[in-house]
Design an enzyme around this catalytic site. Structure first.
Site, mmCIF file in Angstrom:
data_model
loop_
_atom_site.group_PDB
_atom_site.id
_atom_site.type_symbol
_atom_site.label_atom_id
_atom_site.label_comp_id
_atom_site.label_asym_id
_atom_site.label_seq_id
_atom_site.Cartn_x
_atom_site.Cartn_y
_atom_site.Cartn_z
ATOM 1 N N ALA A 192 12.338 -3.597 51.362
ATOM 2 C CA ALA A 192 10.766 -2.929 51.303
ATOM 3 C C ALA A 192 10.806 -2.437 49.852
ATOM 4 O O ALA A 192 11.737 -2.398 49.156
ATOM 5 C CB ALA A 192 10.642 -2.047 52.325
ATOM 6 N N SER A 193 9.521 -2.814 49.424
ATOM 7 C CA SER A 193 9.192 -2.067 47.919
ATOM 8 C C SER A 193 9.992 -2.863 46.729
ATOM 9 O O SER A 193 9.896 -4.050 46.600
ATOM 10 C CB SER A 193 9.240 -0.769 48.007
ATOM 11 O OG SER A 193 8.597 0.074 46.839
ATOM 12 N N ASN A 194 10.522 -2.321 46.141
ATOM 13 C CA ASN A 194 11.476 -2.800 45.101
ATOM 14 C C ASN A 194 12.428 -3.356 45.552
ATOM 15 O O ASN A 194 12.985 -4.504 44.868
ATOM 16 C CB ASN A 194 12.034 -1.426 44.054
ATOM 17 C CG ASN A 194 10.895 -0.944 43.144
ATOM 18 O OD1 ASN A 194 9.979 -1.582 42.919
ATOM 19 N ND2 ASN A 194 11.545 0.231 42.562
ATOM 20 N N HIS B 15 1.543 2.214 51.670
ATOM 21 C CA HIS B 15 2.982 2.092 51.165
ATOM 22 C C HIS B 15 4.114 3.054 51.731
ATOM 23 O O HIS B 15 5.260 2.399 51.859
ATOM 24 C CB HIS B 15 3.010 2.062 49.572
ATOM 25 C CG HIS B 15 4.217 1.591 48.922
ATOM 26 N ND1 HIS B 15 4.450 0.106 48.786
ATOM 27 C CD2 HIS B 15 5.244 2.141 48.406
ATOM 28 C CE1 HIS B 15 5.664 0.060 47.958
ATOM 29 N NE2 HIS B 15 6.229 1.164 47.866
#
Length: 706
Positions: A310-312, A618
């Site tokens: 997820a995310s970065n 997020h």
């Protein structure tokens, strides 16, 4: 302690009931014509620990489902925690940092250790037995020391092998993806290949010259040597001068490694997969003729590998798929990827009456813009802001400072705030995220802007970019409120377990060195005229780095160009899920343009589907904060489904879903209490969505259902 050697495994036994630590090394030469399993040259010493699945385990560090939902574990000696204690603290914190750990929010029913791979709620604590392997990836200098970790559950089946990547989200350490791709992989009997991607908990206390080691313990930089996770590149003379000028400061790996590690996040992810193959073949490969080496048995031709996170970490998975020249990755399934796309003016993205041309904005673009405008924009809708901790007086001063700089217009504070919010929306933020701008400024935006500016420009800690530094600061009622002070020894000792890798973290805060009267905590610092305005000069300095012509700006711009991705997934099947209300990594700057760019470069060969989820944002962990739970659903539920669908596709050929908008239903309130989540709040991704929910691509235009 005894040492023996067998089949390239050098075993170091420890008198403990739950673990045996192993040192794994390539050995033996094999015979001509044999495909010998060899340790990649970039890997250092491999340390392995076995977990019995009862007193300790791979997923929960022995805490189980109940323990992960309870109070945080502590070290017996807080000043001298053991590696095992640090690991347990790290797994506890990283698991909870990515998920909502409330029963009403879905923990224990939609997800959690007790929910099995088929989604069935069990009475199990969800502990998973297996072996964990850790090593550094480095070029021999000790300056990279990217932490790699492979977990192999006892349920791994070499006859039906699978590997899942778990590159850390955010700036987190190597356990950063334990609750996302880690949990999914372990439950499904896959090996999980983690990496901290060169971020993580490398914290150099410059005043006392102490650093983190690979497994989290702290040592002096001299004693650690090349075993240090991160040591700032300063001579002893430079460090002494720095400490004299700015005492009690810290260098942090993501910000100060001077390597712009993001450009290599895909590379580190691929190396984690190679590490997993090495470990698996050492365990399951047939013996070579020399009786010592192992043969390569598991390889891309017979192993499913899903790049995930997820995310970065999700951005790293996509980057890895783009870079994959060896066919290591079979498919991709990611959530809310922080992905930055090469400019392409051919592309446009349309949602309703709104159309944005091009491939979005870079992370530093929207982070530095938010860092400027969010405090003022927080005043635009004070009654609807979610978990708003922005100080009204200071935010009003920020509005006035922005007006004086010609960045917003208006005759009243309300008009200035409305204009600030309008400019965020015009830039590409979705209207659904407006209520989140205030809380994101308080908890995320300045941290991202400061750390990534330093990273992209490869700045040293001694550069004090834009007047910022990292330090512990005095409490409000102390003799030196908000001024840099010596950090808590206990907080530093457990930093491997508690830090998220990006200040503010473990008591280390962002400091404005240029505050009137001397350095102060950035949010409490004084601008010219002793005005409290959230350090407008620092925010303007950061924004100048994006498009300015100063030497520092040119360095940052070069670094940004190095991290842009092409969108070419080489025809690999891929699923991206992303919450529409994401204010941290807005969909208009990341997933939407990435989807479009992929369609442009791959054309008919593209197998990427994009799933946009309404009422999702997020940070699932924020769903526990006031105002979040009743408005937003857990995006993690859709990450799990995307992983399930990708695995089914790769294993059985099951159809992947078409691109679509999934329309969720907020939980709402009964009185002042957030309603418990039910399946009706989070309907599943459909293989074939209704026409009104489709996301399409035609003639270089992405059209997102409104």
């Amino acid at each position: 302690m005894t040492t023996t050697s067998k089949n390239c495994l050098t075993l170091t036994s420890i008198a403990a009931a739950v673990a045996a630590v192993l040192v794994l090394s390539a050995c033996g030469g094999g015979s001509a014509g044999e495909n010998i399993n060899r340790k990649p040259t970039y890997l250092g010493t491999v340390v392995s620990v076995n977990y019995d699945g009862a007193s300790d385990d791979l997923l929960t560090a022995g805490l189980g489902k109940t323990g992960l939902g309870a109070t945080a574990p502590v070290a017996a000696d807080p000043l001298n925690p053991t590696a095992a204690e640090l690991r347990r603290i790290a797994i506890f914190n990283n698991y909870r940092a990515l998920l909502d750990i409330s029963v009403a929010g879905g923990y224990g029913s939609l997800y959690g250790p007790n929910v099995d791979a088929s989604g069935v709620i069990t009475t199990s604590e969800g502990k998973i037995a297996g072996t964990e392997y850790m090593a550094y990836s480095d070029d021999g200098t000790g300056n990279q020391n990217i932490t790699m970790l492979v977990q192999v559950p006892t349920t791994f089946n070499p006859a039906s092998p699978c590997i899942v990547t778990g590159t850390s989200s955010g700036s987190r350490g190597v356990y950063g993806a334990i609750g996302t791709s880690g949990e999914w992989g372990l439950k499904n009997g896959c090996a999980v290949a983690y990496t901290d991607k060169g971020t993580g908990t490398g914290i150099h206390d410059l005043q006392n010259d102490t650093v983190n080691l690979q497994r989290g313990e702290r040592a002096t930089a001299t004693a650690a040597g090349k075993a240090s996770n991160f040591t700032a590149s300063l001579t002893s003379t430079e460090r002494a001068a720095f400490n004299t000028a700015t005492p009690n400061r810290f260098a942090v790996k993501h910000a100060h490694s001077q390597q712009n590690t993001e450009k290599d996040w895909g590379k580190w992810t691929l190396q984690a997969v190679e590490f997993a193959y090495f470990v698996l073949n050492e365990n399951y490969g047939d013996a070579a003729k020399d009786g010592v080496s192992r043969l390569v048995k598991l390889k891309p031709a017979n192993t499913i590998v899903i790049a995930s996170s997820a995310s970065n970490g999700a951005g790293a998975a996509l980057a890895a798929a783009e870079l994959d020249t060896k066919g290591l990755i079979t498919g991709v399934a990611v959530a809310e990827p922080q992905i930055q796309v090469v400019p392409d003016t051919r592309l446009s993205v349309r949602r309703g009456a709104s159309t944005l041309g091009g491939t979005g904005r870079s992370l530093f673009d929207y982070a530095s813009l938010g860092n400027l405008l969010q405090p003022c924009a927080a005043l635009a809708s004070p009654t609807t802001n979610v978990f708003n901790t922005v100080n009204t007086t200071i935010a009003t001063n920020r509005c006035n400072a922005l007006q004086a700089s010609g960045l917003i217009v208006g005759n009243t504070t309300a008009e200035l705030a409305a204009d600030a919010m309008a400019r965020l929306l015009a830039a590409g933020h979705q209207p659904e995220s407006s209520v989140l701008q205030a809380s994101h400024y308080s908890f995320a935006t300045p941290a991202v802007a400061v750390t990534f500016a330093n990273s992209y420009g490869r700045f040293s800690v001694k550069d004090n970019l834009c007047g910022f530094s990292f330090a512990a600061t005095g409490a409000a009622g102390s003799a030196t409120p908000n001024a840099p002070v010596a950090a808590s020894a206990a907080a530093l000792a457990t930093s491997f377990g508690a830090s998220n890798g990006i200040p503010p973290t473990v008591g280390i805060n962002i400091v404005n060195n240029n505050s009137v009267g001397g350095p102060l905590l950035d949010a409490a610092s004084l601008s010219a005229g002793s005005v409290l305005d959230y350090n407008i000069a620092g925010a303007l300095c950061l924004r100048e780095l994006l498009g300015g012509s100063s030497a520092n700006a040119l360095k940052v711009q070069q670094g940004i160009n190095e991290v842009l991705r092409t969108g070419d997934l080489q025809g690999k099947p891929a699923l991206i899920v992303h919450g529409r209300a994401d204010a941290q990594v807005p969909v208009a700057f990341s997933s939407r343009p990435y989807f479009g760019r992929n369609k442009i470069v791959e054309g008919a060969n593209s197998r990427l589907s994009y799933i946009e989820v309404t009422n999702a944002q997020h940070f699932d962990a924020f769903l526990a904060f006031p105002g979040y739970g009743e408005r937003f659903v857990p995006a993690h539920r859709y990450f799990i489904q995307a992983m399930d669908m990708m695995y089914a596709n790769l294993k059985t050929g099951a159809a992947l879903p078409a691109s679509q908008v999934v329309r969720t239903v907020p939980r709402g309130l009964t009185g002042a209490v957030v309603n418990p989540i039910t399946p009706a709040n989070v309907p599943p991704i459909k293989t074939v969505p209704a026409v009104a929910d489709q996301i399409t691509f035609a003639n270089n235009v992405v059209t997102v259902a409104d």
